[in-house]
Design a protein around this motif. Sequence first.
Motif, PDB file in Angstrom:
ATOM      1  N   GLN A   1      51.737   9.126  39.201  1.00  0.00           N
ATOM      2  CA  GLN A   1      51.615  10.486  38.660  1.00  0.00           C
ATOM      3  C   GLN A   1      52.172  11.513  39.642  1.00  0.00           C
ATOM      4  OE1 GLN A   1      48.288  12.485  36.292  1.00  0.00           O
ATOM      5  NE2 GLN A   1      47.844  13.230  38.346  1.00  0.00           N
TER       6      GLN A   1
ATOM      7  N   PHE B   1      49.018   6.270  34.046  1.00  0.00           N
ATOM      8  CA  PHE B   1      49.760   6.084  35.280  1.00  0.00           C
ATOM      9  C   PHE B   1      48.777   5.760  36.404  1.00  0.00           C
ATOM     10  CE2 PHE B   1      54.166   8.122  35.116  1.00  0.00           C
ATOM     11  CZ  PHE B   1      54.293   7.941  33.745  1.00  0.00           C
TER      12      PHE B   1
ATOM     13  N   MET C   1      50.524  15.856  31.772  1.00  0.00           N
ATOM     14  CA  MET C   1      51.338  15.805  32.984  1.00  0.00           C
ATOM     15  C   MET C   1      52.518  16.773  32.926  1.00  0.00           C
ATOM     16  SD  MET C   1      51.310  11.727  33.876  1.00  0.00           S
ATOM     17  CE  MET C   1      52.742  11.877  34.937  1.00  0.00           C
TER      18      MET C   1
ATOM     19  N   GLU D   1      59.846   7.938  31.598  1.00  0.00           N
ATOM     20  CA  GLU D   1      58.895   7.003  32.192  1.00  0.00           C
ATOM     21  C   GLU D   1      59.550   5.674  32.563  1.00  0.00           C
ATOM     22  OE1 GLU D   1      54.744   4.678  30.957  1.00  0.00           O
ATOM     23  OE2 GLU D   1      55.322   6.534  29.927  1.00  0.00           O
TER      24      GLU D   1
ATOM     25  N   VAL E   1      43.987  10.843  37.014  1.00  0.00           N
ATOM     26  CA  VAL E   1      45.301  10.743  36.383  1.00  0.00           C
ATOM     27  C   VAL E   1      45.191  11.209  34.939  1.00  0.00           C
ATOM     28  CG1 VAL E   1      47.080   9.145  35.630  1.00  0.00           C
ATOM     29  CG2 VAL E   1      46.072   8.892  37.887  1.00  0.00           C
TER      30      VAL E   1
ATOM     31  N   THR F   1      45.708  16.905  43.779  1.00  0.00           N
ATOM     32  CA  THR F   1      46.235  16.028  42.738  1.00  0.00           C
ATOM     33  C   THR F   1      45.813  14.599  43.070  1.00  0.00           C
ATOM     34  OG1 THR F   1      48.183  17.481  42.635  1.00  0.00           O
ATOM     35  CG2 THR F   1      48.319  15.400  41.444  1.00  0.00           C
TER      36      THR F   1
ATOM     37  N   ARG G   1      49.959  11.610  29.656  1.00  0.00           N
ATOM     38  CA  ARG G   1      51.322  12.112  29.824  1.00  0.00           C
ATOM     39  C   ARG G   1      51.493  13.495  29.183  1.00  0.00           C
ATOM     40  NH1 ARG G   1      56.806  10.623  30.173  1.00  0.00           N
ATOM     41  NH2 ARG G   1      57.692  12.601  30.844  1.00  0.00           N
TER      42      ARG G   1
END
Length: 755
Positions: free
Chosen positions: A572, A567, A111, A630, A105, A161, A108
């Motif tokens: 995620q 996350f 991401m 989020e 993970v 992922t 952010r």
Amino acid sequence: MGVPAFFRWLSRKYSSIIVHCVEERSKECNGVRIPVDTSKPNPNEVEFDNLYLDMNGIIHPCTHPEDKPAPKNEDEMMVAIFEYIDRLFNIVRPRRVLYMAIDGVAPRAKMNQQRSRRFRASKEGAELTEEKQRMREEIIQRGGYLPPEEIKERFDSNCITPGTEFMDNLAHCLRYYVADRLSNDPGWRNITVFLSDASVPGEGEHKIMDFIRRQRAQPNHDPNTHHCLCGADADLIMLGLATHEPNFTIIREEFKPNKPRPCALCGQMGHEIKDCQGTAREKQGEHDQFADTMPVAEQEFIFIRLCVLREYLERELTMASLPFPFDFERSVDDWVFMCFFVGNDFLPHLPSLEIREGAIDRLVGIYKDVVHKTGGYLTQNGFVNLERVEMIMHAVGVAEDNIFKKRKEDDVSFYHEHQAPAYLTTGQFAPQALGGRDRPQPVHNARHQAFDMRMQRPSDSSDSRGVKRKAEDSDSEPEPEDNVRLWEEGWKQRYYKTKFDVDVTDEDFKRKVVKSYVEGLCWVLRYYYQGCASWKWYFPFHYAPFASDFKDIVGMFSEFEKGTKPFKPLEQLMGVFPAASGNFLPTTWRNLMTSPDSSIIDFYPDDFAIDLNGKKYAWQGVALLPFVDERRLRAALDDVYPDLTSEEVKRNSLGSDVLFVARSHPLCDFIQELYRGTEFPAELCHGIQGTLNLDDDPILPDKIPSKVLKPSDWERSGQGPWRPQLGFNPNRQQAHLNQSAFRALGERLNGCKKN
């Protein structure tokens, strides 16, 4: 980091950092393949201590290769990954540590880039399927020939992922792979193997860097340790420099541009899908059974020697007549920091700074003046001096107008020299939809073409058919209109209106963008030198401000929020997956992506625009996707969390690194006596220190869910269940393998013998 551009620039400016790898090949004697003995001295005449594998750079080309036929199923994918690792191990031959890190993970800030990539991959895959079907129907209608269409499910690379079944299977398969090699390969028997799978939070390369930093801080650390890191991302060069280790090498595949690829319809070389005529291949001979297969040339590897790059940088960054002693290590940190301005995975690059236009050299020149004026460096141990950064931004900002005008002049000059088409595009482009093609098509930007032509070797300037490239290639596509025109007066007003839909006089908004960018610079440097400062921070805009907008930035950043957590894997997936990849998620979670009644349906648009933003290819442009809120995401997931099965709950949990040692390893006897939470002595493990916990899920044949080694393929010995020779496992029973099933998976796995 603008990957090919940065690596091309670096390798051409400092050419001696590149060395081709010497690879010893296995031999065949009387029909028997004799494997390479990796316990012998390295043929590259250097002995590496530690090998680190950024595994995602291995997983992707092994599961969906671009230059050879794709694996037929997951079994073949796993075998391809094992063979790739074997090949790297053969070249590097580490003597102490092998660290395999799979992306877990991500923060952010990362991401958002992952979200963009996965939405693009899904969109391009669907468009390619539609294009192939349309072209197939057209060719067949006009009497053309096409080979029978293979009926197979398209591999969705988005499954690579954290949180998917594929990644869970891969983790189990790698455990067995490591156990087999430790038991049977003499080159592995004295090394310590770490596997950081997708359940462990963090990007692969940063988990590796965290491991190196922690070991450097130990009193038993050997400063002469020779590190080798495998990966193709340009940021690995920055991360390697950031360790300040004197012996650091990067191994990667040699970049060869213009590699020929077969047509996605007929499988023949020399044309793309849009030009396919459906002509049957002429059989070359009686034994031409492989006529329709594409030629496969094994990729070669190169070493990037960071010790040599450090010598280049020391010569370039050394400054005379400083009011304080010159510190090379501090200047390297500053050089790494300045490279952030030309692009990275977390922040868009400044509009006036392009690697191709010598932006890094420009920054270095400005930097030397700033250091002389301020009497200090830009960074220290991962912290940024914003007052000095503002001075650099001011110097760049003063030159911005001239930079944009010079960019236009270069485009016009190239146009006249090469008789380009009647239209030219420069600077910042308006958004356009991503076209459906079998591969990204170049947008005709003369500035980039001029750079590429200058930088190409002579052999690179022709296409796969040996035809010299022309400026008119791909000129049938309409050019996106340039609404910004950075070379004309009023460029800043047009930029903010086009990109942000605000007026340039809105100082509060501009300051908000600059503040976020300043926070980003501080976050990225901290990430490179100390680890993740905040798991929840991200840059909330698609575009960067101008250098001239960086005014009074000293008080814009204080500290990141403490105690943020990553996350969970399935969370995620909800944050980065498009609805088309929802099949990797639980049913009720998937419904949140598609149901009109979903409170977060706006996170998953069916279509989106791509702003080329001055680039040649659609994949280089900006995907104009909405940012994920989020709080809204977590609120929506609270209602579906109770629907998870026990297996999904397990895949949604966070794990830790797994340690493997062979029975002959000095640490093995100690591990047999381990109690939970006991620290192991560094002298038994080449100076490595840490805390070990017994694995709650030992590797048993009847538990592995992988398709590569199934429970039915194993027999039990009379002394009980077999366990691989791992440090936390005192049993050393012999494995018995069903050879017929084993041979179907490839000879490379044939490490366990029958009786």
